[in-house]
Design a protein around this motif. Structure first.
Motif, PDB file in Angstrom:
ATOM      1  N   ASN A   1     -71.261  35.993  48.908  1.00  0.00           N
ATOM      2  CA  ASN A   1     -71.876  37.280  48.570  1.00  0.00           C
ATOM      3  C   ASN A   1     -71.635  38.319  49.659  1.00  0.00           C
ATOM      4  O   ASN A   1     -71.268  39.467  49.385  1.00  0.00           O
ATOM      5  CB  ASN A   1     -73.382  37.061  48.345  1.00  0.00           C
ATOM      6  N   GLU A   2     -71.820  37.922  50.906  1.00  0.00           N
ATOM      7  CA  GLU A   2     -71.666  38.856  52.014  1.00  0.00           C
ATOM      8  C   GLU A   2     -70.236  39.375  52.122  1.00  0.00           C
ATOM      9  O   GLU A   2     -70.003  40.576  52.294  1.00  0.00           O
ATOM     10  CB  GLU A   2     -72.076  38.171  53.323  1.00  0.00           C
ATOM     11  N   LYS A   3     -69.256  38.468  52.013  1.00  0.00           N
ATOM     12  CA  LYS A   3     -67.858  38.884  52.107  1.00  0.00           C
ATOM     13  C   LYS A   3     -67.460  39.775  50.934  1.00  0.00           C
ATOM     14  O   LYS A   3     -66.704  40.737  51.094  1.00  0.00           O
ATOM     15  CB  LYS A   3     -66.950  37.660  52.170  1.00  0.00           C
ATOM     16  N   CYS A   4     -67.983  39.449  49.756  1.00  0.00           N
ATOM     17  CA  CYS A   4     -67.644  40.261  48.584  1.00  0.00           C
ATOM     18  C   CYS A   4     -68.175  41.683  48.735  1.00  0.00           C
ATOM     19  O   CYS A   4     -67.498  42.650  48.361  1.00  0.00           O
ATOM     20  CB  CYS A   4     -68.194  39.610  47.315  1.00  0.00           C
ATOM     21  N   HIS A   5     -69.374  41.828  49.280  1.00  0.00           N
ATOM     22  CA  HIS A   5     -69.903  43.169  49.521  1.00  0.00           C
ATOM     23  C   HIS A   5     -69.073  43.896  50.583  1.00  0.00           C
ATOM     24  O   HIS A   5     -68.843  45.113  50.491  1.00  0.00           O
ATOM     25  CB  HIS A   5     -71.367  43.089  49.961  1.00  0.00           C
ATOM     26  N   GLN A   6     -68.614  43.163  51.569  1.00  0.00           N
ATOM     27  CA  GLN A   6     -67.774  43.760  52.612  1.00  0.00           C
ATOM     28  C   GLN A   6     -66.467  44.279  52.014  1.00  0.00           C
ATOM     29  O   GLN A   6     -66.054  45.425  52.280  1.00  0.00           O
ATOM     30  CB  GLN A   6     -67.478  42.706  53.675  1.00  0.00           C
ATOM     31  N   TYR A   7     -65.804  43.454  51.189  1.00  0.00           N
ATOM     32  CA  TYR A   7     -64.540  43.879  50.592  1.00  0.00           C
ATOM     33  C   TYR A   7     -64.756  44.924  49.500  1.00  0.00           C
ATOM     34  O   TYR A   7     -63.865  45.747  49.237  1.00  0.00           O
ATOM     35  CB  TYR A   7     -63.773  42.671  50.054  1.00  0.00           C
ATOM     36  N   TRP A   8     -65.910  44.913  48.878  1.00  0.00           N
ATOM     37  CA  TRP A   8     -66.233  45.946  47.904  1.00  0.00           C
ATOM     38  C   TRP A   8     -66.284  47.318  48.593  1.00  0.00           C
ATOM     39  O   TRP A   8     -65.753  48.296  48.069  1.00  0.00           O
ATOM     40  CB  TRP A   8     -67.562  45.642  47.227  1.00  0.00           C
ATOM     41  N   SER A   9     -66.878  47.376  49.771  1.00  0.00           N
ATOM     42  CA  SER A   9     -66.929  48.633  50.524  1.00  0.00           C
ATOM     43  C   SER A   9     -65.523  49.106  50.874  1.00  0.00           C
ATOM     44  O   SER A   9     -65.211  50.299  50.788  1.00  0.00           O
ATOM     45  CB  SER A   9     -67.762  48.469  51.800  1.00  0.00           C
ATOM     46  N   GLN A  10     -64.656  48.161  51.267  1.00  0.00           N
ATOM     47  CA  GLN A  10     -63.280  48.531  51.594  1.00  0.00           C
ATOM     48  C   GLN A  10     -62.527  49.009  50.353  1.00  0.00           C
ATOM     49  O   GLN A  10     -61.710  49.936  50.421  1.00  0.00           O
ATOM     50  CB  GLN A  10     -62.561  47.349  52.236  1.00  0.00           C
ATOM     51  N   TRP A  11     -62.798  48.343  49.223  1.00  0.00           N
ATOM     52  CA  TRP A  11     -62.162  48.778  47.974  1.00  0.00           C
ATOM     53  C   TRP A  11     -62.605  50.188  47.608  1.00  0.00           C
ATOM     54  O   TRP A  11     -61.783  51.016  47.180  1.00  0.00           O
ATOM     55  CB  TRP A  11     -62.502  47.809  46.848  1.00  0.00           C
ATOM     56  N   LEU A  12     -63.883  50.507  47.769  1.00  0.00           N
ATOM     57  CA  LEU A  12     -64.367  51.847  47.451  1.00  0.00           C
ATOM     58  C   LEU A  12     -63.698  52.903  48.329  1.00  0.00           C
ATOM     59  O   LEU A  12     -63.418  54.012  47.867  1.00  0.00           O
ATOM     60  CB  LEU A  12     -65.893  51.918  47.617  1.00  0.00           C
ATOM     61  N   GLU A  13     -63.427  52.556  49.575  1.00  0.00           N
ATOM     62  CA  GLU A  13     -62.736  53.499  50.457  1.00  0.00           C
ATOM     63  C   GLU A  13     -61.311  53.759  49.960  1.00  0.00           C
ATOM     64  O   GLU A  13     -60.830  54.892  49.998  1.00  0.00           O
ATOM     65  CB  GLU A  13     -62.718  52.962  51.889  1.00  0.00           C
ATOM     66  N   ARG A  14     -60.653  52.695  49.504  1.00  0.00           N
ATOM     67  CA  ARG A  14     -59.294  52.857  48.978  1.00  0.00           C
ATOM     68  C   ARG A  14     -59.336  53.666  47.669  1.00  0.00           C
ATOM     69  O   ARG A  14     -58.455  54.513  47.422  1.00  0.00           O
ATOM     70  CB  ARG A  14     -58.654  51.488  48.743  1.00  0.00           C
ATOM     71  N   LEU A  15     -60.321  53.403  46.831  1.00  0.00           N
ATOM     72  CA  LEU A  15     -60.451  54.138  45.580  1.00  0.00           C
ATOM     73  C   LEU A  15     -60.761  55.611  45.847  1.00  0.00           C
ATOM     74  O   LEU A  15     -60.202  56.507  45.195  1.00  0.00           O
ATOM     75  CB  LEU A  15     -61.563  53.503  44.733  1.00  0.00           C
ATOM     76  N   ASP A  16     -61.638  55.851  46.806  1.00  0.00           N
ATOM     77  CA  ASP A  16     -61.972  57.222  47.191  1.00  0.00           C
ATOM     78  C   ASP A  16     -60.720  57.952  47.682  1.00  0.00           C
ATOM     79  O   ASP A  16     -60.471  59.103  47.315  1.00  0.00           O
ATOM     80  CB  ASP A  16     -63.046  57.186  48.285  1.00  0.00           C
ATOM     81  N   LEU A  17     -59.920  57.262  48.500  1.00  0.00           N
ATOM     82  CA  LEU A  17     -58.684  57.856  49.002  1.00  0.00           C
ATOM     83  C   LEU A  17     -57.728  58.165  47.855  1.00  0.00           C
ATOM     84  O   LEU A  17     -57.067  59.216  47.835  1.00  0.00           O
ATOM     85  CB  LEU A  17     -58.019  56.907  50.005  1.00  0.00           C
ATOM     86  N   TYR A  18     -57.650  57.267  46.897  1.00  0.00           N
ATOM     87  CA  TYR A  18     -56.754  57.473  45.753  1.00  0.00           C
ATOM     88  C   TYR A  18     -57.115  58.760  45.012  1.00  0.00           C
ATOM     89  O   TYR A  18     -56.236  59.591  44.728  1.00  0.00           O
ATOM     90  CB  TYR A  18     -56.836  56.285  44.799  1.00  0.00           C
ATOM     91  N   TRP A  19     -58.396  58.940  44.701  1.00  0.00           N
ATOM     92  CA  TRP A  19     -58.792  60.132  43.955  1.00  0.00           C
ATOM     93  C   TRP A  19     -58.536  61.394  44.770  1.00  0.00           C
ATOM     94  O   TRP A  19     -58.168  62.436  44.224  1.00  0.00           O
ATOM     95  CB  TRP A  19     -60.273  60.062  43.569  1.00  0.00           C
ATOM     96  N   ARG A  20     -58.714  61.304  46.074  1.00  0.00           N
ATOM     97  CA  ARG A  20     -58.567  62.497  46.911  1.00  0.00           C
ATOM     98  C   ARG A  20     -57.108  62.878  47.151  1.00  0.00           C
ATOM     99  O   ARG A  20     -56.824  64.005  47.556  1.00  0.00           O
ATOM    100  CB  ARG A  20     -59.273  62.287  48.255  1.00  0.00           C
TER     101      ARG A  20
END
Length: 381
Positions: A354-373
């Protein structure tokens, strides 16, 4: 009486400072300027400085430009170091280049240690988080892995309206987003690998190699899907090109039970991306997204799988937010990446709790945010 000269004891550089000096000279084209000999109060080189200069000179790296460095050696760019294109200009003289680089760092930061810490505090290729509370794209970075409600919100409506401005023909896939936002370091090594393969195989040979790799992956996933769907192994036609991969994962199947979904396309209804996940099932009695990978190289560590953890985190988020009744599996907060090997050795299984998945989820959101921007808004006609 003869007066002896007073010698002041200078602080000795640590082993860490030495390694950083060597690293900076090699990787970032003498980031802190040309080599300067350390001297004591009498103007002669200290014993420690002579050792440093001798060791650095033995590597033959003083004055090399970044373009001349062989990146196959260890100590590649630090994760998080942003390199301006002006640093790479081989025609820029070293003094001018060093001045540019020094000015690019906070002037209040003085020591190598502080500079290194400042550089490493940034993630390579990622834009700074936007602090404007009125920015509709902030919706992405704040979205939870397991949402409390599937209902829309004012923030989502503003985000959706902003995305509509991009006039996208299709919803972007997880793979496309990860490729578009790949770090400069990873893209460098990918391009270098392609160049090496083309030199060995030729253009047509490399193209054939890529097609064969794709066919192997399709055949492998088809066999896995069949056995997890309940078919007996005797009924599965295992192609010769995947026999070794199949042997590699034999011991894994007994750990996988109560399969909930197989090879399903899914779209995140609020973050607006899509993907195809391999499997959702119990792995050792824990509900997980399971991703099956093939490899011709050992990957015993999770870090060896590159962006695969971000990929499964993206699938997790889409599954948890899904509004399709056929894919209402329930909250899933664990994942497994299984790496099967082309020579048949037992596969490596990487479990993400659970902890690692939340960690990688945050990293994925950063990549997704970068994509939209980084998408361009079409100019009005």
């Amino acid at each position: 009486m003869q007066t002896l000269p007073i010698r002041f004891k200078t602080s000795k550089p640590s082993r860490s400072d030495l390694s950083k000096l060597i690293f900076m000279n090699k990787e970032l084209d003498s980031l802190y300027g040309p080599k300067v000999a350390s001297k004591n109060k009498e103007g002669t080189k200290s014993k420690k400085a002579r050792k440093i200069n001798k060791k650095v000179a033995s590597l033959g790296i003083i004055g090399e430009s970044l373009q001349d460095v062989d990146m196959s050696v260890k100590n590649h760019y630090d994760e998080g170091t942003l390199i301006d294109n002006s640093y790479r200009n081989a025609n820029t003289n070293s003094n001018c280049r060093s001045e540019i680089q020094r000015n690019s760092v906070d002037p209040e930061i003085k020591s190598y240690k502080e500079i290194n810490k400042a550089l490493n505090s940034k993630k390579e290729g990622l834009l700074p988080k936007v602090i404007d509370p009125n920015d509709p794209l902030n919706f992405v970075l704040n979205y939870p892995l397991i949402p409390n409600s599937s209902e829309g919100s004012v923030e989502f409506e503003r985000f959706s309206t902003e995305v509509d401005k991009f006039c996208l023909q299709y919803t972007p896939s997880v793979s496309k987003i990860l490729n578009k936002t790949m770090s400069a370091k990873n893209r460098y090594f990918l391009e270098r690998w392609k160049k090496k393969m083309i030199e060995e195989m030729g253009e047509e040979g490399f193209k054939h190699h890529q097609e064969e790799t794709l066919r192997k992956g399709i055949n492998f996933h088809a066999c896995v899907q069949q056995i997890l769907a309940g078919e007996s192994e005797s009924e599965i036609q295992i192609q010769p090109n995947v026999e070794a991969f199949w042997r590699s994962i034999q011991s894994i199947f007994k750990e996988v039970t109560e399969v909930k979904a197989l090879e399903c396309s899914i779209t995140h209804p609020y973050l607006l991306y899509k993907g195809v996940f391999d499997c959702v099932a119990l792995y050792r009695d824990t509900l997980c997204v399971i991703d099956w990978k093939t490899s011709s190289k050992p990957k015993p560590l999770l870090t060896n799988t590159y962006d695969n953890p971000l990929q499964v985190a993206a699938y997790l988020g889409a599954i948890n937010a899904c509004t399709d009744p056929l894919l209402k599996i329930g909250p899933v907060s664990n994942a497994v990446i299984v790496v099967a090997y082309s020579w048949g050795d037992p596969a490596h299984v990487h479990f993400l709790n659970n902890e690692k998945c939340h960690q990688y989820w945050s990293q994925w959101l950063e990549r997704l945010d970068l994509y939209w921007r980084t998408l361009d808004v079409p100019a009005p006609e």
